[in-house]
Design an enzyme around this catalytic site. Structure first.
Site, PDB file in Angstrom:
ATOM      1  N   GLY A  10       0.816  -1.205   0.000  1.00 19.64           N
ATOM      2  CA  GLY A  10       0.000   0.000   0.000  1.00 19.64           C
ATOM      3  C   GLY A  10       0.853   1.260   0.000  1.00 19.64           C
ATOM      4  CB  ALA A  12       2.422   2.603   4.751  1.00 23.85           C
ATOM      5  CG  ASN A  37      -7.986  -0.922   3.331  1.00 19.38           C
ATOM      6  OD1 ASN A  37      -8.857  -1.516   2.693  1.00 19.38           O
ATOM      7  ND2 ASN A  37      -7.885  -1.021   4.639  1.00 19.38           N
ATOM      8  CD  GLN A  42     -15.034   6.653  -1.706  1.00 16.64           C
ATOM      9  OE1 GLN A  42     -15.812   7.594  -1.754  1.00 16.64           O
ATOM     10  NE2 GLN A  42     -15.447   5.399  -1.552  1.00 16.64           N
ATOM     11  N   GLY A  44      -8.736  12.442   1.611  1.00 13.04           N
ATOM     12  CA  GLY A  44      -7.528  13.075   1.119  1.00 13.04           C
ATOM     13  C   GLY A  44      -6.358  12.973   2.072  1.00 13.04           C
ATOM     14  CB  ALA A 147       3.403 -12.221   5.802  1.00 12.73           C
ATOM     15  NE  ARG A 262     -14.001   9.885   9.220  1.00 10.98           N
ATOM     16  CZ  ARG A 262     -12.987   9.517   8.449  1.00 10.98           C
ATOM     17  NH1 ARG A 262     -12.049   8.719   8.934  1.00 10.98           N
ATOM     18  NH2 ARG A 262     -12.894   9.941   7.211  1.00 10.98           N
TER      19      ARG A 262
END
Length: 505
Positions: A10, A12, A37, A42, A44, A147, A262
């Site tokens: 990903g 990271a 992911n 979506q 920012g 893994a 959230r």
């Protein structure tokens, strides 16, 4: 033997690979390099780039949303680094949406006091940045594999066992192993996550003996589109920032702040659904909807309103690291959602996660390149083989939603006790059962942490302990091998102490 093995493809992992020297022998291992992911993101990237904004304002927002559980120094340094690093990436050509005047189109999302969220392609920031990051790291070797377990010798990580596309277990020795395996959403029923987000990295680290913390803090995204057939996909928070509101089925506005934190928003929506009152998201007031939100348009189709409910979105907890990405195990690093730097605290501020990927990708690369060789860890006694009866335990998606979902109670403790766990030797676990064992391990760890925190804070809400308790301020639940304990998060110094304490204890 490779210099650096990155487990996870990903943002990271790719940002780390981008920052590592080309003289190093680096390999990235992932189930897929076109899904995950990061591709689905979506939202920012939060960075204080506006004229009236500053890192201090960004930090204040992060601390406020984090419910007195953020590592203040970690947040300060990541945000300050982020301002510089994001500007640098934009100068390199990483994509960003602009206004008609050519300025940065900075959005405002939940709990941000300023317009500071960068987007690319409207609600396709993850896809656009992953494409650019993939191009920037095209010379780095990639392997399609998953893994299996970490290779440990005398308490030091020496590599990783992988399961190849031919379902064979191979051992890849590496000077440094970096876990960037993402989140846990696939363990639950309703989620915004990809099917790859199974919490494998947490299980890998746990059985290797690494410290894990804050596992009880799971963020539920308020707006997962649903219908009678199931989930239809995430609807970005930016849509609410652009004017979308919550209504009932007839279109009457509900008393739910579309830009509230959230955790609060998610619980209010969940409350309505529990009382047979479906909640809808109305996009009528959003200007240029199709142009600005192409992903959301695919979910809405021609509808003005769609039903939405909360789903697992982001895990604030993870493998405990310092600000160089070092875990408590020499030779093992972690970054991204699988790691816990303390930035997110009890509740992640919107769009801070991609910022963390960018900053920690840079910091981990810098730390790896400044370390000549990993230090020797603690000699670990021989571990037992995992029991076979875990197959008969209940750690289904439905059970995780019930016991570890948005509303928790004392039944979480009973559930945790039904999933007994200890550190096991995974070396000889067959390929056809290793995934099941990782799912079991992570499910047990989540349930244990949820049962131990007897209060409500941020995204962790206990019906039987509905208030936030001062005695729990800055208290973290730590898992390490067969031990677990509660300690105070120290915000006055870098968490490098975690790394050195584990070696010299």
């Amino acid at each position: 033997m490779v210099d650096v093995c990155i487990v996870g493809g990903g943002l990271a992992g790719l940002m780390l690979a981008k920052n590592l020297s080309s003289t190093l022998n680096v390999v990235i291992i992932s189930d897929s390099f076109t899904k995950g992911n990061s591709w689905l993101a979506q939202g920012g990237i939060a960075a204080p780039l506006g004229e009236s904004d500053a890192p201090s304002f960004h930090l204040q927002d992060t601390l406020l949303v984090g419910s007195k559980h953020v590592d203040g120094l970690a947040a300060k340094e990541i945000i300050e680094d982020g301002e510089r690093l994001v500007r640098s990436l934009l100068n390199e050509g990483f994509p960003v949406d602009l206004t008609s005047d050519g300025d940065l189109a900075l959005g405002k999302e939940a709990a941000h006091s300023h317009h500071r969220v960068l987007h690319a392609g409207g609600d396709r920031t993850g896809k656009f940045w992953m494409k650019k990051a993939t191009t920037a790291t095209q010379s780095v070797k990639r392997m399609i594999a998953s893994a299996h377990s970490l290779v440990m010798e005398d308490g030091t990580c020496k590599g990783v066992r992988i399961v190849t596309e031919q379902h064979q277990v191979k051992t890849l020795y590496a000077t440094t192993v970096v876990l960037a395996t993402g989140g846990i959403g696939e363990l639950f029923g309703v989620t915004s996550n990809s099917s790859a987000a199974k919490g494998t990295g947490l299980s890998l680290a746990y059985h290797a003996g690494a410290r894990l913390t804050d596992l009880e803090f799971i963020q539920f995204h308020p707006t997962i589109a649903v219908d009678k057939q199931g989930t239809k996909g995430l609807v970005t928070e930016a849509l609410r920032g652009a004017g979308a509101i919550f209504t009932d089925q007839e279109g009457t506005p509900l008393a739910i702040n579309p830009l509230g934190p959230r955790d609060v928003t998610a619980r209010l929506i969940d409350y309505h659904w529990r009382n047979q009152l479906p909640v809808f998201l109305d996009r009528k007031q959003v200007e240029k909807f199709s142009e600005r939100f192409p992903t959301a348009k695919q979910v809405f189709k021609d509808q003005q309103r769609i039903a939405v409910r909360p789903g697992v979105h982001f895990h604030m907890g993870g493998i405990q690291t310092d600000l160089g990405g070092r875990t408590s195990i020499p030779g093992l690093y972690a970054l991204g959602e699988v790691a816990c730097t303390g930035l997110h605290g009890g509740n992640r501020l919107a769009s801070n996660s991609l910022l963390e990927c960018i900053v920690m990708g840079y910091r981990v690369a810098k730390d790896i390149q400044s370390t000549s060789a990993p230090m020797t860890g603690i000699r670990v006694s021989k571990l037992p083989e995992p029991p076979t009866e875990i197959r008969n335990k209940d750690f289904s998606q439905e059970s995780l939603v019930h016991y570890c979902g948005i509303l928790r109670d004392e039944s979480s403790e009973t559930y945790a006790n039904s999933l007994p766990l200890q550190q096991w030797d995974l070396a000889n676990v067959p390929v056809h059962t290793i995934d099941l064992l990782h799912r079991y391990t992570t499910s047990s760890l989540l349930a244990q942490s949820i049962s131990l925190r007897k209060e409500s804070r941020g995204a962790h809400f206990r019906i039987d302990f509905p208030s936030t308790q001062d005695e729990w301020n800055h208290k973290v639940i730590v898992h390490e091998g067969n031990q677990k304990w509660i300690e105070t998060r120290n915000s006055s110094q870098l968490k490098e102490r975690v790394y050195y304490e584990s070696i010299h204890h």
